[in-house]
Motif scaffolding. Structure first.
Motif, PDB file in Angstrom:
ATOM      1  N   SER A   3      -8.558  41.840 -18.650  1.00 55.69           N
ATOM      2  CA  SER A   3      -7.396  41.353 -19.380  1.00 55.69           C
ATOM      3  C   SER A   3      -6.339  40.842 -18.428  1.00 55.69           C
ATOM      4  N   PHE A   4      -5.894  39.641 -18.681  1.00 53.37           N
ATOM      5  CA  PHE A   4      -4.794  39.094 -17.885  1.00 53.37           C
ATOM      6  C   PHE A   4      -4.190  37.911 -18.623  1.00 53.37           C
ATOM      7  N   GLY A   5      -3.063  37.472 -18.132  1.00 52.61           N
ATOM      8  CA  GLY A   5      -2.452  36.245 -18.624  1.00 52.61           C
ATOM      9  C   GLY A   5      -2.176  35.364 -17.425  1.00 52.61           C
ATOM     10  N   HIS A   6      -2.539  34.099 -17.518  1.00 50.26           N
ATOM     11  CA  HIS A   6      -2.349  33.201 -16.381  1.00 50.26           C
ATOM     12  C   HIS A   6      -2.239  31.780 -16.915  1.00 50.26           C
ATOM     13  N   ALA A   7      -1.346  31.014 -16.334  1.00 51.25           N
ATOM     14  CA  ALA A   7      -1.167  29.643 -16.792  1.00 51.25           C
ATOM     15  C   ALA A   7      -2.069  28.711 -16.003  1.00 51.25           C
ATOM     16  N   GLY A   8      -2.827  27.901 -16.673  1.00 54.59           N
ATOM     17  CA  GLY A   8      -3.672  26.905 -16.002  1.00 54.59           C
ATOM     18  C   GLY A   8      -2.813  25.750 -15.509  1.00 54.59           C
ATOM     19  N   MET A   9      -3.479  24.886 -14.770  1.00 57.28           N
ATOM     20  CA  MET A   9      -2.790  23.705 -14.236  1.00 57.28           C
ATOM     21  C   MET A   9      -2.411  22.767 -15.380  1.00 57.28           C
ATOM     22  N   HIS A  10      -1.409  21.916 -15.130  1.00 54.78           N
ATOM     23  CA  HIS A  10      -1.098  20.893 -16.129  1.00 54.78           C
ATOM     24  C   HIS A  10      -2.254  19.905 -16.225  1.00 54.78           C
ATOM     25  N   LYS A  11      -2.445  19.361 -17.410  1.00 60.13           N
ATOM     26  CA  LYS A  11      -3.561  18.445 -17.603  1.00 60.13           C
ATOM     27  C   LYS A  11      -3.414  17.182 -16.773  1.00 60.13           C
ATOM     28  N   GLU A  12      -2.142  16.729 -16.664  1.00 58.27           N
ATOM     29  CA  GLU A  12      -1.896  15.504 -15.898  1.00 58.27           C
ATOM     30  C   GLU A  12      -0.762  15.763 -14.916  1.00 58.27           C
ATOM     31  N   ASP A  13      -0.811  15.037 -13.808  1.00 57.44           N
ATOM     32  CA  ASP A  13       0.302  15.103 -12.866  1.00 57.44           C
ATOM     33  C   ASP A  13       1.512  14.409 -13.463  1.00 57.44           C
ATOM     34  N   CYS A  14       2.648  14.774 -12.927  1.00 57.80           N
ATOM     35  CA  CYS A  14       3.833  14.012 -13.286  1.00 57.80           C
ATOM     36  C   CYS A  14       3.691  12.633 -12.653  1.00 57.80           C
ATOM     37  N   HIS A  15       4.198  11.600 -13.320  1.00 57.10           N
ATOM     38  CA  HIS A  15       4.180  10.315 -12.625  1.00 57.10           C
ATOM     39  C   HIS A  15       5.522   9.607 -12.760  1.00 57.10           C
ATOM     40  N   LYS A  16       5.824   8.842 -11.682  1.00 59.49           N
ATOM     41  CA  LYS A  16       7.082   8.067 -11.645  1.00 59.49           C
ATOM     42  C   LYS A  16       6.932   6.917 -12.616  1.00 59.49           C
ATOM     43  N   LEU A  17       7.948   6.687 -13.420  1.00 58.31           N
ATOM     44  CA  LEU A  17       7.865   5.581 -14.364  1.00 58.31           C
ATOM     45  C   LEU A  17       8.238   4.281 -13.659  1.00 58.31           C
ATOM     46  N   THR A  18       7.517   3.241 -14.012  1.00 57.71           N
ATOM     47  CA  THR A  18       7.866   1.918 -13.490  1.00 57.71           C
ATOM     48  C   THR A  18       9.119   1.441 -14.219  1.00 57.71           C
ATOM     49  N   PRO A  19       9.857   0.546 -13.642  1.00 57.43           N
ATOM     50  CA  PRO A  19      11.063   0.029 -14.305  1.00 57.43           C
ATOM     51  C   PRO A  19      10.751  -0.522 -15.695  1.00 57.43           C
ATOM     52  N   GLU A  20       9.568  -1.154 -15.870  1.00 57.86           N
ATOM     53  CA  GLU A  20       9.231  -1.711 -17.186  1.00 57.86           C
ATOM     54  C   GLU A  20       9.095  -0.583 -18.217  1.00 57.86           C
ATOM     55  N   GLU A  21       8.376   0.459 -17.772  1.00 54.72           N
ATOM     56  CA  GLU A  21       8.191   1.597 -18.685  1.00 54.72           C
ATOM     57  C   GLU A  21       9.528   2.203 -19.068  1.00 54.72           C
ATOM     58  N   LEU A  22      10.392   2.316 -18.076  1.00 51.19           N
ATOM     59  CA  LEU A  22      11.712   2.898 -18.327  1.00 51.19           C
ATOM     60  C   LEU A  22      12.485   2.068 -19.337  1.00 51.19           C
ATOM     61  N   ALA A  23      12.372   0.787 -19.212  1.00 48.86           N
ATOM     62  CA  ALA A  23      13.131  -0.103 -20.085  1.00 48.86           C
ATOM     63  C   ALA A  23      12.710   0.069 -21.533  1.00 48.86           C
ATOM     64  N   LYS A  24      11.449   0.447 -21.742  1.00 44.30           N
ATOM     65  CA  LYS A  24      10.952   0.602 -23.111  1.00 44.30           C
ATOM     66  C   LYS A  24      11.552   1.815 -23.806  1.00 44.30           C
ATOM     67  N   LEU A  25      12.006   2.773 -23.012  1.00 45.74           N
ATOM     68  CA  LEU A  25      12.512   4.018 -23.607  1.00 45.74           C
ATOM     69  C   LEU A  25      13.939   3.843 -24.100  1.00 45.74           C
ATOM     70  N   ALA A  26      14.311   4.698 -25.065  1.00 47.30           N
ATOM     71  CA  ALA A  26      15.703   4.706 -25.520  1.00 47.30           C
ATOM     72  C   ALA A  26      16.589   5.101 -24.348  1.00 47.30           C
ATOM     73  N   ALA A  27      17.812   4.613 -24.344  1.00 49.87           N
ATOM     74  CA  ALA A  27      18.688   4.774 -23.187  1.00 49.87           C
ATOM     75  C   ALA A  27      18.875   6.234 -22.804  1.00 49.87           C
ATOM     76  N   ASN A  28      18.995   7.090 -23.832  1.00 53.92           N
ATOM     77  CA  ASN A  28      19.261   8.498 -23.513  1.00 53.92           C
ATOM     78  C   ASN A  28      17.997   9.236 -23.097  1.00 53.92           C
ATOM     79  N   MET A  29      16.838   8.624 -23.192  1.00 57.28           N
ATOM     80  CA  MET A  29      15.585   9.292 -22.847  1.00 57.28           C
ATOM     81  C   MET A  29      15.089   8.868 -21.470  1.00 57.28           C
ATOM     82  N   ARG A  30      15.841   8.020 -20.774  1.00 52.33           N
ATOM     83  CA  ARG A  30      15.319   7.441 -19.527  1.00 52.33           C
ATOM     84  C   ARG A  30      15.377   8.441 -18.391  1.00 52.33           C
ATOM     85  N   GLN A  31      14.190   9.015 -18.103  1.00 50.75           N
ATOM     86  CA  GLN A  31      14.101   9.904 -16.945  1.00 50.75           C
ATOM     87  C   GLN A  31      13.080   9.296 -16.008  1.00 50.75           C
TER      88      GLN A  31
END
Ligand code: HEM
Ligand code: SF4
Ligand code: SF4
Lengths: 167, 511
Positions: free
Chosen positions: A43-71
C-alpha cells in the motif's frame, strides 16, 4: 409446563434472553486469517509523471488566447497511471495499473492490496513504473523476508527514500 | 401468509402473557423496550466516558482500568453498556417484524416505518464505532475491516484503511474522530427516535416498571456472570487472526472481508432499500379518510383528543357558527380507523333525523348507517336471546360462527363505536346483550381503540356511556386473529348470564 410456578418460568425466560445476548456478543469466534498464514499489504500513494511536458507557447498560440489567459508556459496537469508489479517466490502475483486520482487525473495514484501467504521464508520483488516509458520499470527492490504466522507485513513506497520500503 | 404469521405471533403472545402477565408482555411493547435499552446504554455510557481516554495510546488502558480495577462499578457499567446495546438489535428486529406482520407499516404509517429504517443505520454506526474506541484486538479488526469496507465505495481519494496500515502509520486523529462519532451517532439516534414517534399520540416509550426492573436485573446478572472484556491490546503489526465477534453489530464486516466490500454494500444498501420500500409493495388500499361535517361539529375537541395518530387539529371557526373552534383532519396522517367518530357526540343514534350526520365521519361507514345496521341486524335475530357482536376489521374471522342468537357488525376499529350506539342497542331493545371483540388486548391495531372504548364504558373518557345502561349486558373478549375458541367460550358464558337475568330490566318492553 402448566404446573411449573410462573416465577420459575419467568426467570427461565429472562435467563434464555441473557444467554443469547451473552453468547452472540463474542461467539462464535471469527477467524479472519488461517492459522499458518501471514498477511502482506502492499500500500502506498505516489504521483506519476505528468503525461506531457510543459511547453513554451509560440507568439501565435499566445495571440489566440484570451488576454487574461496568456501565460507563456502551458502545463497539462494530467498524470500517467502507475504500473505496479509484485513477485512472490519468482512468480508475479500482482500486476496492476493504478490510475491517477482526481477528476482531472492529476492526483496521486494509490494502492491498498492484501495478499495472504503461508508463514515462513519468501522472496519478494516489487517494481513500479511512474514515467511515460512503455516498457520496464523505474523502481525495483527485492528482499528475502521471514514472515511469522499472523504477521502484518506492509510494503510501502516512498520516492524520497529511494523506492520500495521493506520493513 | 401474513395471517398465518400473525396467528403465530399471537400464539407466542399468549404464551408470553402467561409467563409475564398480559400487562408485562414484552412483545407488545418492543418499541418501548428499545427506548429503555437506549437509556441504559446512555447512562452507562456517560459513566464510562468519565474515565475513558479518547487518545489512541491511552484508550485501552483506561478501559482496562474500568474493567479490572473498578470491576464492581466501571466493569458492570461497561458490560451493561455492551449488553443493552446488543439487546437493542434483537428487540428492534422483533419490533420491525411485528409491525410488518400486524400490517402496521403501510399507508400513513410509512413515516414511522421509513424513519425506523434510518434508525437502523444510526444504531449500527453507534455500535460499530463503540467497538472501535476500546482499541483492543477486536477494535483493530473493526478499524481495519470497516475502513477497508468503506474504501470499497471508491469515494475517498486515498484509501482510509491506510490510517491503520501498521503501528508506524496508525492515525490517532482518525481514532479520535471515531470516539467523536461514537458520541454523535447515538445523539442522532435519539433525535431520530423522537422523530420516529412524532405521529403517535401517547407513544409507548416506557415499559412498565416491573418489566424494566426485570430487564435491568437480567442484564446486570449477565454483566456479573459474564463481564464484557477486551481481547488484548491492539497491535497493527500482528493480524488479529481469530477474535470474538459481536455478531449483533459486526456481522457485516466478515461479509466484507471474506467475500467483498462491494457485496457487503449491496447487501446493506439493498436490504435497507427493500425494507424502506415495503410500505408500497404493495401499497395499502385504504378506505377514504375521516371527514368533518361543520354543520354537526361544535368544536368540542374530543375527536382530536382521541385520534391516536395526531391527524386532527382544532382550528378557528370558519363558518360563522357561534362556536370558537372546529375540527380539521389532515388526510396525510389519517388511517381511517374511525376512533374519532366514536368520540363525537353527534354520532348518536338517538338523533331524530333518519339520515343524521356526525361531526366527523368515515365516508365508507357513516354513523347513520351504523344505526341502520343495528336495527337491521337486530330484526334478523330470532333466538331466545339476542346478542349484537361488534368486531373490528383486524379482529377474528367470525364467518364460521353460525348462531341464530348472534348478529355480527363489523367496524374498522372497535374504538369507532360511539357509546351511544351501545346504549341504543340495549335501551331501545335491539339486543339483550352487546359483545365487543377485535384485536388482542394491549395490541390494538390503531393503538388506543380498545382502551378508549373501555374507558368510555367505564365513564372515564368522554363521551360516557350513560349510567342507566346495564353494564352486565355488555361483555368483551379480545380474541385477535387467533383465539376464536376463547371467544366462543366467553360468548357462551355471556349467554348463560343473559339468560339468567330477570326480564324486568330497563328494556322491559321485550317479552
Ligand atoms: C431505535 C430503534 C427504534 C425505536 C426506539 C422504536 C420505537 C418505537 C416506538 C416507541 C413506537 C410507538 C409504539 C406505540 O406507542 O404505538 C414505534 C412505532 C413504530 N415503529 Fe419503531 N422503533 C425503532 C425502530 C423501528 C424500525 C427499524 C422500524 C421498521 C423499519 C420501526 C417501525 C415502526 C412502526 C411502523 C411503528 C408504528 C406502529 C403504529 O403506527 O401503530 N421502528 N417505534
Ligand atoms: S368530536 Fe365531533 S363535535 Fe367534537 S370537535 Fe370532533 S367532530 Fe366536532
Ligand atoms: S379515522 Fe382514526 S386516524 Fe383518522 S382522524 Fe379519525 S381517529 Fe384519527
Amino acid at each position: 409446563m402448566r404446573d411449573i410456578p410462573r416465577w420459575i418460568l419467568l426467570v427461565l425466560h429472562y435467563a434464555v434472553f441473557a444467554a443469547l445476548i451473552g453468547f452472540f456478543s463474542t461467539r462464535p469466534v471469527y477467524r479472519q486469517l488461517g492459522p499458518d498464514l501471514a498477511l502482506i499489504k502492499l500500500s502506498f500513494g505516489h504521483a506519476g509523471m505528468h503525461k506531457e511536458d510543459c511547453h513554451k507557447l509560440t507568439p501565435e498560440e499566445l495571440a489566440k488566447l484570451a488576454a487574461n489567459m496568456r501565460q507563456p508556459v502551458s502545463c497539462k496537469r494530467e498524470r500517467v497511471p502507475l504500473l505496479v508489479e509484485l513477485e512472490l517466490d519468482g512468480e508475479v502475483i500482482l500486476r496492476q495499473s493504478l490510475p491517477p486520482s482526481g477528476i482531472a487525473g492529476d492526483g496521486e495514484s494509490t494502492i491498498y492490496h492484501r495478499i495472504e501467504v503461508p508463514a515462513g521464508q519468501h522472496d519478494l520483488t516489487a517494481r513500479l513504473r511512474d514515467s511515460r516509458r512503455e516498457e520496464g520499470f523505474d523502481y525495483e527492490s527485492a528482499a528475502r523476508v521471514e514472515l511469522a504466522p499472523e504477521q502484518n507485513y506492509v510494503i510501502d513506497f516512498r520516492a524520497e527514500s529511494g523506492g520500495f520500503i521493506f520493513p | 401468509m401474513r395471517r398465518a404469521a400473525r396467528i403465530l405471533f399471537e400464539l407466542i403472545d399468549r404464551w408470553s402473557e402467561r409467563v409475564f402477565t398480559p400487562e408485562l408482555n414484552p412483545l407488545v411493547q418492543l418499541g418501548a423496550l428499545v427506548w429503555y435499552c437506549y437509556w441504559i446504554v446512555i447512562v452507562s455510557g456517560i459513566y464510562l466516558y468519565i474515565f475513558f481516554d479518547t487518545g489512541i495510546t491511552r484508550a485501552y488502558a483506561s478501559v482496562e482500568y474500568l474493567t479490572n480495577v473498578q470491576w464492581y462499578a466501571g466493569g458492570v457499567m461497561r458490560s451493561l453498556h455492551r449488553y443493552a446495546s446488543d439487546a437493542m438489535i434483537p428487540v428492534v428486529t422483533l419490533h420491525m417484524a411485528r409491525e410488518f406482520v400486524m400490517d402496521r407499516y403501510r399507508g400513513a404509517r410509512w413515516f414511522a416505518w421509513g424513519t425506523g429504517v434510518v434508525l437502523l443505520w444510526f444504531l449500527y454506526a453507534s455500535g460499530i464505532t463503540g467497538y472501535w474506541v476500546v482499541w483492543d484486538r477486536l477494535a483493530q479488526y473493526v478499524a481495519v475491516a470497516t475502513t477497508e469496507w468503506f474504501d470499497a465505495l471508491g469515494i475517498f481519494g486515498k484509501p482510509i484503511a491506510r490510517n491503520f496500515l501498521n503501528e508506524a502509520a496508525v492515525s490517532g486523529r482518525f481514532f479520535t474522530l471515531m470516539s467523536f462519532i461514537h458520541i454523535a451517532a447515538p445523539l442522532l439516534l435519539l433525535f431520530g427516535m423522537w422523530i420516529h414517534i412524532q405521529r403517535h399520540v401517547q407513544p409507548r416509550v416506557n415499559p412498565p416498571v416491573k418489566l424494566a426492573a426485570g430487564i435491568l436485573a437480567t442484564l446486570t446478572a449477565l454483566s456479573l456472570i459474564h463481564p464484557a472484556t477486551s481481547q488484548g491490546p491492539a497491535n497493527l503489526d500482528i493480524v488479529p487472526a481469530s477474535i470474538g465477534l459481536d455478531w449483533f453489530y459486526l456481522i457485516i464486516l466478515p461479509l466484507a472481508d471474506r467475500y467483498s466490500g462491494e457485496l457487503a454494500w449491496a447487501v446493506a444498501l439493498g436490504f435497507s432499500l427493500l425494507i424502506f420500500l415495503l410500505p408500497w409493495l404493495p401499497a395499502l388500499k385504504q378506505t377514504p379518510v375521516a371527514q368533518v361535517d361543520l354543520e354537526n361539529c361544535n368544536g368540542c375537541g374530543r375527536c382530536a383528543n382521541d385520534c391516536p395518530y395526531n391527524a386532527i387539529t382544532l382550528q378557528n371557526r370558519t363558518d360563522g357558527k357561534p362556536y370558537k373552534l372546529q375540527s380539521s383532519v389532515n388526510p396525510g396522517l389519517c388511517l381511517s380507523c374511525g376512533i374519532c367518530v366514536g368520540a363525537c357526540h353527534a354520532a348518536s343514534p338517538f338523533r331524530r333525523e333518519p339520515q343524521f350526520i356526525a361531526g366527523i365521519e368515515l365516508p365508507d361507514t357513516p354513523a347513520a348507517g351504523l344505526r341502520d345496521s343495528i336495527v337491521l341486524a337486530s330484526s334478523g335475530l330470532h333466538g331466545d336471546i339476542r346478542i349484537l357482536l361488534f368486531n373490528c376489521a383486524a379482529g377474528p374471522d367470525l364467518s364460521s360462527l353460525d348462531d341464530p342468537e348472534l348478529a355480527v357488525i363489523a367496524l374498522p376499529c372497535i374504538g369507532m363505536l360511539p357509546p351511544s350506539m351501545v346504549d341504543f342497542a340495549i335501551i331501545n331493545n335491539h339486543a339483550d346483550g352487546v359483545f365487543l371483540t377485535g384485536c388482542r388486548d394491549n395490541d390494538c391495531k390503531y393503538r388506543h381503540g380498545i382502551r378508549w372504548m373501555q374507558e368510555r364504558i367505564q365513564r372515564r373518557r368522554e363521551p360516557f356511556l350513560r349510567e342507566i345502561v346495564p353494564r352486565e349486558r355488555i361483555d368483551q373478549y379480545w380474541a385477535g386473529a387467533s383465539d376464536l375458541a376463547g371467544l366462543t367460550l366467553r360468548l357462551s358464558a355471556f349467554k348463560r348470564r343473559l339468560r339468567a337475568m330477570p326480564i324486568d330490566n330497563p328494556k322491559t318492553d321485550h317479552a
